[in-house]
Design a protein around this motif. Structure first.
Motif, PDB file in Angstrom:
ATOM      1  N   ARG A 263      -6.863 -30.226  29.943  1.00 53.74           N
ATOM      2  CA  ARG A 263      -7.616 -29.141  29.331  1.00 53.74           C
ATOM      3  C   ARG A 263      -6.912 -28.701  28.039  1.00 53.74           C
ATOM      4  N   ARG A 266      -4.734 -23.119  24.644  1.00 52.69           N
ATOM      5  CA  ARG A 266      -5.260 -22.126  23.717  1.00 52.69           C
ATOM      6  C   ARG A 266      -4.149 -21.195  23.222  1.00 52.69           C
ATOM      7  N   GLU A 297      -2.081 -19.968  26.322  1.00 57.53           N
ATOM      8  CA  GLU A 297      -2.794 -19.976  27.599  1.00 57.53           C
ATOM      9  C   GLU A 297      -2.974 -21.406  28.085  1.00 57.53           C
ATOM     10  N   ASP A 299      -4.868 -23.867  30.730  1.00 55.34           N
ATOM     11  CA  ASP A 299      -6.076 -23.978  31.556  1.00 55.34           C
ATOM     12  C   ASP A 299      -5.803 -24.965  32.688  1.00 55.34           C
ATOM     13  N   THR A 300      -5.878 -24.498  33.922  1.00 62.62           N
ATOM     14  CA  THR A 300      -5.601 -25.351  35.087  1.00 62.62           C
ATOM     15  C   THR A 300      -6.861 -25.645  35.888  1.00 62.62           C
ATOM     16  N   SER A 301      -8.040 -25.340  35.326  1.00 63.11           N
ATOM     17  CA  SER A 301      -9.291 -25.448  36.088  1.00 63.11           C
ATOM     18  C   SER A 301      -9.662 -26.881  36.445  1.00 63.11           C
ATOM     19  N   THR A 308      -6.987 -20.375  37.630  1.00 63.29           N
ATOM     20  CA  THR A 308      -7.676 -21.239  36.674  1.00 63.29           C
ATOM     21  C   THR A 308      -7.039 -21.200  35.294  1.00 63.29           C
ATOM     22  N   ARG A 309      -6.380 -20.082  34.958  1.00 65.78           N
ATOM     23  CA  ARG A 309      -5.702 -19.972  33.673  1.00 65.78           C
ATOM     24  C   ARG A 309      -4.436 -19.141  33.833  1.00 65.78           C
ATOM     25  N   ARG A 311      -1.455 -17.197  31.305  1.00 63.42           N
ATOM     26  CA  ARG A 311      -1.130 -16.792  29.950  1.00 63.42           C
ATOM     27  C   ARG A 311       0.266 -16.184  29.893  1.00 63.42           C
TER      28      ARG A 311
END
Length: 333
Positions: A263, A266, A297, A299-301, A308-309, A311
């Motif tokens: 992913r 960010r 951030e 994203d682990t989704s 799921t995220r 930060r």
């Protein structure tokens, strides 16, 4: 369903008014001991009235019961000793069940430690009496999202809040000092407590604008919670306070061009501003706080992970007479 959990550590340096703020929230229990001592001879603790002190402690508790990023964690040094005179930390979050069932739930739990020092005097000699107070407070909230736009990105959210808090003493050292000074047992200093509940609510405007190229979160919120002592609280330290906070929070997220865990990674930019009204205003020497933050951030989704995220954000905090730097961690579910 989405949820967010935020926590941070925020050391602040108080440039002035620290003595005013700390003494305004001075430990009501020690002063209650003076009240019971009456006109008997010996050392007595001096300071403002018991009722005023109880209200001051409740005003300080207001920072813990109101969900607020700017004051979620404070560490303020005593100018005289360079040691923390106040430490506050809050862990909390909120989420909307879904777009089709827009029930909003939130909750937070907070801990604070306050270290005031009092003076015992017999008119000719004075002695310092160090004290320690530990506060645990929790707040829950339930609300409903009313969409203001067809895409449901902008919603109006009324929230009902309920809080519960306890202030307990850690006065083994102070108790020994007072007993030697006044030559009497002061029972209330040994395990003194103040219990308080809070009822109130909040109104909130929330805008969530998510696109592949960027994501914007904007929240405007006003919270008002009325605090009242109850239960095992001593009759001489019963009090009330109103916690009122207005705050605005904005966050921008966009891809950095890097990837991790399948992913995009960010970058995050944040700004928040909180203004304190009611009994909170000026109790610590400031009535507003502003934070500026930047971070990354993950994203682990794409993988079967509970969050799921994640930060990590570095924030600069400033306000009336205070400034500091913090590292905050947050997770989305």
């Amino acid at each position: 369903m989405k949820a967010a959990l935020r926590h941070g550590t925020r050391p602040l340096r108080l440039r002035k008014h620290i003595r005013h703020g700390l003494r305004l929230c001075a430990a009501f229990v020690a002063l209650s001991a003076c009240h019971h001592a009456g006109a008997q001879a010996g050392f007595q603790l001096i300071g403002p009235g018991v009722q005023k002190q109880a209200n001051g402690v409740l005003a300080l508790m207001g920072y813990s019961v109101v969900p607020d990023l700017a004051s979620s964690s404070l560490s303020i040094n005593n100018a005289a000793t360079s040691n923390p005179g106040i430490v506050m930390s809050q862990l909390g979050g909120g989420f909307t069940m879904s777009k089709t069932f827009p029930l909003y739930l939130e909750g937070s739990i907070a801990y604070s430690r306050y270290d005031p020092t009092f003076v015992a005097t017999d008119g000719s000699e004075s002695r310092e009496v160090p004290t320690r107070w530990n506060t645990v407070a929790g707040t829950i909230g339930i609300g409903w999202d009313f969409p203001l736009t067809a895409d449901k990105e902008l919603v109006f959210r009324p929230i009902l809040n309920a809080s519960l808090g306890n202030v307990s003493s850690d006065l083994a050292v102070a108790k020994a000092v007072v007993e030697r000074a006044a030559d009497r047992q002061i029972d209330f200093l040994n395990g003194g407590t103040l219990n308080a509940y809070g009822l109130g609510g909040a109104v909130m405007i929330d805008w969530e604008h998510y696109r592949e190229t960027h994501e914007i979160d904007l929240e405007l919120r006003y919270t008002n919670i009325y605090l009242q002592t109850f239960g095992g609280t001593s009759a001489s330290v019963k009090g009330t306070a109103t916690a009122q906070t207005a705050n605005v929070y904005a966050r921008w997220r966009a891809p950095t061009g890097m990837f991790a865990m399948d992913r995009p990674v960010r970058y995050v930019l944040e700004i928040s501003h909180s203004h304190y009204y009611g009994n909170q205003a000026g109790v610590l020497g400031f009535n507003h706080l502003t934070t500026l933050g930047t971070g990354l951030e993950l994203d682990t989704s794409a993988h079967e992970i509970f969050v799921t995220r994640v930060r990590a954000v570095v924030r600069y905090v400033f306000g009336n007479n205070v400034s500091g730097v913090s590292l905050g961690l947050a997770a989305s579910f």
